[in-house]
Design an enzyme around this catalytic site. Structure first.
Site, PDB file in Angstrom:
ATOM      1  N   CYS A 111      -8.389  -8.320 -62.029  1.00  0.00           N
ATOM      2  CA  CYS A 111      -8.717  -7.289 -63.009  1.00  0.00           C
ATOM      3  C   CYS A 111      -9.961  -7.676 -63.816  1.00  0.00           C
ATOM      4  O   CYS A 111     -11.073  -7.600 -63.307  1.00  0.00           O
ATOM      5  CB  CYS A 111      -7.511  -6.997 -63.902  1.00  0.00           C
ATOM      6  SG  CYS A 111      -7.668  -5.458 -64.856  1.00  0.00           S
ATOM      7  N   HIS A 213      -3.163  -5.847 -60.481  1.00  0.00           N
ATOM      8  CA  HIS A 213      -2.523  -7.066 -60.977  1.00  0.00           C
ATOM      9  C   HIS A 213      -1.406  -7.468 -60.014  1.00  0.00           C
ATOM     10  O   HIS A 213      -0.239  -7.086 -60.214  1.00  0.00           O
ATOM     11  CB  HIS A 213      -1.949  -6.844 -62.380  1.00  0.00           C
ATOM     12  CG  HIS A 213      -2.946  -6.956 -63.477  1.00  0.00           C
ATOM     13  ND1 HIS A 213      -3.186  -8.137 -64.153  1.00  0.00           N
ATOM     14  CD2 HIS A 213      -3.777  -6.034 -64.019  1.00  0.00           C
ATOM     15  CE1 HIS A 213      -4.121  -7.934 -65.078  1.00  0.00           C
ATOM     16  NE2 HIS A 213      -4.496  -6.665 -65.016  1.00  0.00           N
ATOM     17  N   GLU A 215       0.133 -10.228 -59.741  1.00  0.00           N
ATOM     18  CA  GLU A 215       1.139 -11.067 -60.397  1.00  0.00           C
ATOM     19  C   GLU A 215       2.141 -10.255 -61.199  1.00  0.00           C
ATOM     20  O   GLU A 215       3.233 -10.744 -61.515  1.00  0.00           O
ATOM     21  CB  GLU A 215       0.441 -12.103 -61.297  1.00  0.00           C
ATOM     22  CG  GLU A 215       0.028 -11.630 -62.675  1.00  0.00           C
ATOM     23  CD  GLU A 215      -1.123 -10.617 -62.697  1.00  0.00           C
ATOM     24  OE1 GLU A 215      -1.387 -10.035 -63.780  1.00  0.00           O
ATOM     25  OE2 GLU A 215      -1.758 -10.406 -61.650  1.00  0.00           O
TER      26      GLU A 215
END
Length: 252
Positions: A111, A213, A215
């Site tokens: 990001c 994202h 994660e």
């Protein structure tokens, strides 16, 4: 073999602690470290410091995490009302990008990490992307975390090969994006509205940069789908660690 050492950049925020409210802290969501550790990497957190070269010389891989916008002065634009910026973090991460590129250090940019990488190396940003079905205005936290849209991956790209597909569904937690990748880089994924969702290096530098994202996609099925990216990154870091160990052994 010793696990590769992976540095992850942090976000300076004010948080409440037992010592008072609004205490300055270098913070990072636990979800960043979890998939790196699951791929057998060892994690160290990186607050801004003057010793960029000393830090990079000890790392086997670098994760540029998400966070606030890069200061618009870095890419010739104007400050936006209501936005916060951290010039010290900007400077640190830009130095990290240049140092990582010189060393060929494996990088995973997420990001903001994608955006700061492209700014550092001569690319440009869309400062506030138009609202579309794929990129709605920033909403409340639960809605933002739940938002998803499809992406198309370039056939033959490293990411398409990693994921084993040229179509995926990802989250969207951003209001900026890459306009033009930096020289030596190319876009390899796009949302339906044309927004760039991933960038790769033209050469053999192990550099992965994604606008979503991975994660934060923590539901079991989504997390499993994202693990090839983390595994490939940590594998590249492990190879670098082995090369360094062999080089040190050879100089004795």
């Amino acid at each position: 073999m010793t696990r590769p050492l992976i540095g992850i950049t942090t976000w300076r925020r004010a948080i409440d602690t037992d010592l008072g409210t609004g205490r300055p802290a270098h913070s990072l969501g636990a979800e960043y470290a979890a998939p790196i550790e699951a791929a057998d990497g060892a994690v160290v957190l990186l607050p801004p410091t003057a010793g960029v070269d000393e830090v990079l010389d000890r790392l086997d891989g670098l994760v540029l995490s998400g966070g606030e916008d890069v200061h618009p002065a870095r890419y010739g634009s104007d400050v936006q009302p209501g936005r916060s910026y951290d010039p010290a973090r900007d400077a640190f991460e830009i130095d990290l990008v240049h140092g990582a590129r010189r060393r060929g250090l494996p990088v995973l940019a997420i990001c903001r990490g994608l955006q700061v990488s492209m700014i550092a190396l001569g690319g440009s940003l869309i400062e506030d992307i138009p609202h579309t079905a794929a990129h709605l205005p920033v909403r409340g936290a639960d809605q933002q975390l739940a938002a998803r849209h499809s992406i198309a991956l370039a056939e033959g790209s490293r990411l398409a090969d990693l994921y084993g597909t040229d179509e995926r569904t990802v989250n969207t937690i951003h209001h900026q994006s890459v306009a033009e990748p930096a020289p030596g880089f190319h876009a390899v994924a796009w949302a339906p509205d044309g927004i760039v969702e991933a960038v790769e290096a033209d050469g053999d530098w192990p550099f992965w940069a994604v606008q979503w994202h991975p994660e934060k996609m923590i539901a079991p099925d989504e997390a499993a789908e994202e693990m090839p990216l983390f595994a490939a990154f940590v594998s590249a870091a492990r190879e670098r660690a082995a090369e360094h160990a062999a080089a040190k052994k050879g100089t004795r």
